[in-house]
Design a protein around this motif. Sequence first.
Motif: not given
Length: 163
Positions: A126-147
Amino acid sequence: MQKQLTLVVLCTAILAGCGSGGERSKAQSREAAELQRQNAPEGFRGEERETIWDLFDSQEPESGVAVNKYIWRAALETLSFLPLESADPFFGTMIYDWGRAPGSNRDYKVTVFVSDAALDARSLKVAIQTRQGSASAATVREVENAILTRARQLWREDPARST
């Protein structure tokens, strides 16, 4: 790793934009489509399938999609709050456009890559972008875990799987 995923997404987007260029007449296009349909392997001819999603339920090993159907469906469900820009089950990519998670004030753009048929964490990127740039690794890990959590639930709930 993220550069490779970005390259895959970029190449997919470029290839999706390629077309016939309108150089052939409609009759030639129909003939070519019919010839391609006739020469396609079983399961790809459109006779047995109603939608592209039916390929996930294929019993023919050479005509199915090479991504895990539980992870694929879990990603669609988990990220349903985002607008889906494109999805390609043959290459395992889902590209979501800008949107907000419920209860959030931040915009996200997400790309999901399912690389394998195994129900395994290594099959999901999973790759996550915000308007300010790449999302934090913790956010990416949370989304991956949820999926992955939802994929395991779908797997357990599937009456068609053998125990």
